[in-house]
Design a protein around this motif. Structure first.
Motif, PDB file in Angstrom:
ATOM      1  N   ILE A 172      -1.761  -1.497  -3.940  1.00 41.14           N
ATOM      2  CA  ILE A 172      -2.595  -0.307  -4.036  1.00 41.14           C
ATOM      3  C   ILE A 172      -1.668   0.893  -4.079  1.00 41.14           C
ATOM      4  O   ILE A 172      -0.874   1.117  -3.149  1.00 41.14           O
ATOM      5  CB  ILE A 172      -3.566  -0.202  -2.844  1.00 41.14           C
ATOM      6  CG1 ILE A 172      -4.501  -1.408  -2.831  1.00 41.14           C
ATOM      7  CG2 ILE A 172      -4.340   1.111  -2.897  1.00 41.14           C
ATOM      8  CD1 ILE A 172      -5.344  -1.518  -1.580  1.00 41.14           C
ATOM      9  N   ILE A 173      -1.754   1.646  -5.162  1.00 42.35           N
ATOM     10  CA  ILE A 173      -0.924   2.829  -5.368  1.00 42.35           C
ATOM     11  C   ILE A 173      -1.881   3.995  -5.525  1.00 42.35           C
ATOM     12  O   ILE A 173      -2.541   4.131  -6.554  1.00 42.35           O
ATOM     13  CB  ILE A 173      -0.031   2.653  -6.621  1.00 42.35           C
ATOM     14  CG1 ILE A 173       0.830   1.396  -6.481  1.00 42.35           C
ATOM     15  CG2 ILE A 173       0.824   3.891  -6.848  1.00 42.35           C
ATOM     16  CD1 ILE A 173       1.506   0.954  -7.767  1.00 42.35           C
ATOM     17  N   THR A 174      -1.991   4.832  -4.489  1.00 40.43           N
ATOM     18  CA  THR A 174      -3.023   5.864  -4.497  1.00 40.43           C
ATOM     19  C   THR A 174      -2.529   7.179  -3.886  1.00 40.43           C
ATOM     20  O   THR A 174      -1.774   7.167  -2.914  1.00 40.43           O
ATOM     21  CB  THR A 174      -4.292   5.367  -3.767  1.00 40.43           C
ATOM     22  OG1 THR A 174      -5.320   6.341  -3.885  1.00 40.43           O
ATOM     23  CG2 THR A 174      -4.045   5.080  -2.298  1.00 40.43           C
ATOM     24  N   GLY A 175      -2.937   8.275  -4.508  1.00 40.56           N
ATOM     25  CA  GLY A 175      -2.658   9.596  -3.962  1.00 40.56           C
ATOM     26  C   GLY A 175      -1.197   9.997  -3.964  1.00 40.56           C
ATOM     27  O   GLY A 175      -0.753  10.720  -3.073  1.00 40.56           O
ATOM     28  N   TYR A 196       0.860  -1.177   0.000  1.00 44.75           N
ATOM     29  CA  TYR A 196       0.000   0.000   0.000  1.00 44.75           C
ATOM     30  C   TYR A 196       0.897   1.227   0.000  1.00 44.75           C
ATOM     31  O   TYR A 196       1.696   1.424   0.923  1.00 44.75           O
ATOM     32  CB  TYR A 196      -0.899  -0.020   1.235  1.00 44.75           C
ATOM     33  CG  TYR A 196      -1.780   1.198   1.374  1.00 44.75           C
ATOM     34  CD1 TYR A 196      -2.859   1.381   0.525  1.00 44.75           C
ATOM     35  CD2 TYR A 196      -1.537   2.148   2.354  1.00 44.75           C
ATOM     36  CE1 TYR A 196      -3.682   2.497   0.645  1.00 44.75           C
ATOM     37  CE2 TYR A 196      -2.353   3.256   2.494  1.00 44.75           C
ATOM     38  CZ  TYR A 196      -3.423   3.424   1.626  1.00 44.75           C
ATOM     39  OH  TYR A 196      -4.236   4.522   1.752  1.00 44.75           O
ATOM     40  N   ILE A 197       0.781   2.041  -1.046  1.00 48.35           N
ATOM     41  CA  ILE A 197       1.642   3.207  -1.215  1.00 48.35           C
ATOM     42  C   ILE A 197       0.754   4.426  -1.394  1.00 48.35           C
ATOM     43  O   ILE A 197      -0.039   4.491  -2.337  1.00 48.35           O
ATOM     44  CB  ILE A 197       2.566   3.034  -2.438  1.00 48.35           C
ATOM     45  CG1 ILE A 197       3.376   1.745  -2.300  1.00 48.35           C
ATOM     46  CG2 ILE A 197       3.475   4.239  -2.603  1.00 48.35           C
ATOM     47  CD1 ILE A 197       4.054   1.307  -3.571  1.00 48.35           C
ATOM     48  N   THR A 198       0.889   5.409  -0.496  1.00 48.21           N
ATOM     49  CA  THR A 198       0.041   6.593  -0.581  1.00 48.21           C
ATOM     50  C   THR A 198       0.765   7.846  -0.094  1.00 48.21           C
ATOM     51  O   THR A 198       1.652   7.764   0.763  1.00 48.21           O
ATOM     52  CB  THR A 198      -1.270   6.394   0.216  1.00 48.21           C
ATOM     53  OG1 THR A 198      -2.141   7.486  -0.048  1.00 48.21           O
ATOM     54  CG2 THR A 198      -1.024   6.302   1.713  1.00 48.21           C
ATOM     55  N   GLY A 199       0.358   8.975  -0.657  1.00 51.90           N
ATOM     56  CA  GLY A 199       0.847  10.273  -0.211  1.00 51.90           C
ATOM     57  C   GLY A 199       2.322  10.506  -0.435  1.00 51.90           C
ATOM     58  O   GLY A 199       2.911  11.388   0.178  1.00 51.90           O
ATOM     59  N   SER A 200       2.949   9.748  -1.296  1.00 54.20           N
ATOM     60  CA  SER A 200       4.395   9.836  -1.505  1.00 54.20           C
ATOM     61  C   SER A 200       4.723  10.502  -2.834  1.00 54.20           C
ATOM     62  O   SER A 200       3.899  10.547  -3.740  1.00 54.20           O
ATOM     63  CB  SER A 200       5.022   8.439  -1.438  1.00 54.20           C
ATOM     64  OG  SER A 200       4.851   7.884  -0.142  1.00 54.20           O
TER      65      SER A 200
END
Length: 186
Positions: free
Chosen positions: A137-140, A114-118
């Motif tokens: 999941i790659i989001t945001g 899960y990868i987010t906000g990066s």
């Protein structure tokens, strides 16, 4: 392995591996969580070799490999830059609010993460390479300025979800080996 350790404000430099450890628990929530806070890892062959560790507010730079992990790390608010081969090798990790730039490859997803906000940018050989995405999941995120933004080269994976990202100024934005296993909402 480490059991409920707190490692704070340390500097790991010029080692084969700066820090190796984890609980080794094969469950979603580690029984003995370990915390690495406000540490610097630089000029090692590998900065961290880890599993089941909370890595928070760390600087991981100028290593050959930044983070090689064996599963379920939580990487938050870290700067991961200028690692010559790889910023992060990921398997079932959560990567949140990190800056990942100027590495050989920004992140290689070996199994779902899960990868987010990066922010991913200027990673020479690509920003995100999903070789075994299995439900990643790659989001945001902001994903830009590389030869590819996201390379999902896992034809038989369990699918990748790519949502609400800014993907710009890459030679190739997204490559999907098996589009029928992907969900994309940019």
């Amino acid at each position: 392995t480490m059991d409920t350790s707190n490692i704070n404000y340390c500097h790991f430099s010029n080692n084969g591996v700066g820090l190796q450890g984890g609980t080794g628990q094969a469950v979603n929530n580690p029984v003995f969580p370990n915390y690495v806070n406000y540490c610097t890892f630089n000029e090692n062959d590998t900065g961290l070799w880890s599993s089941f560790i909370f890595i928070v507010n760390c600087s991981i730079d100028f290593n050959r490999n930044g983070i090689i992990e064996n599963g379920r790390d939580w990487i938050l608010n870290c700067d991961i830059s200028s690692n010559s081969v790889l910023g992060i090798s990921s398997c079932n990790d959560s990567i949140v609010n990190c800056n990942i730039n100027d590495n050989g490859i920004g992140i290689k997803i070996n199994c779902g993460s899960y990868i987010t906000g990066s922010t991913f940018e200027y990673n020479t050989n690509g920003n995100i390479e999903a070789i075994g995405s299995y439900g990643a999941i790659i989001t945001g995120n902001i994903i830009r300025n590389s030869i590819f933004g996201i390379n999902d080269s896992c034809a038989n994976g369990g699918g990748v979800e790519i949502t609400q990202n800014i993907i710009e100024n890459n030679n190739l934005g997204i490559r999907l080996a098996n589009p029928s296993n992907a969900t994309i909402n940019c």
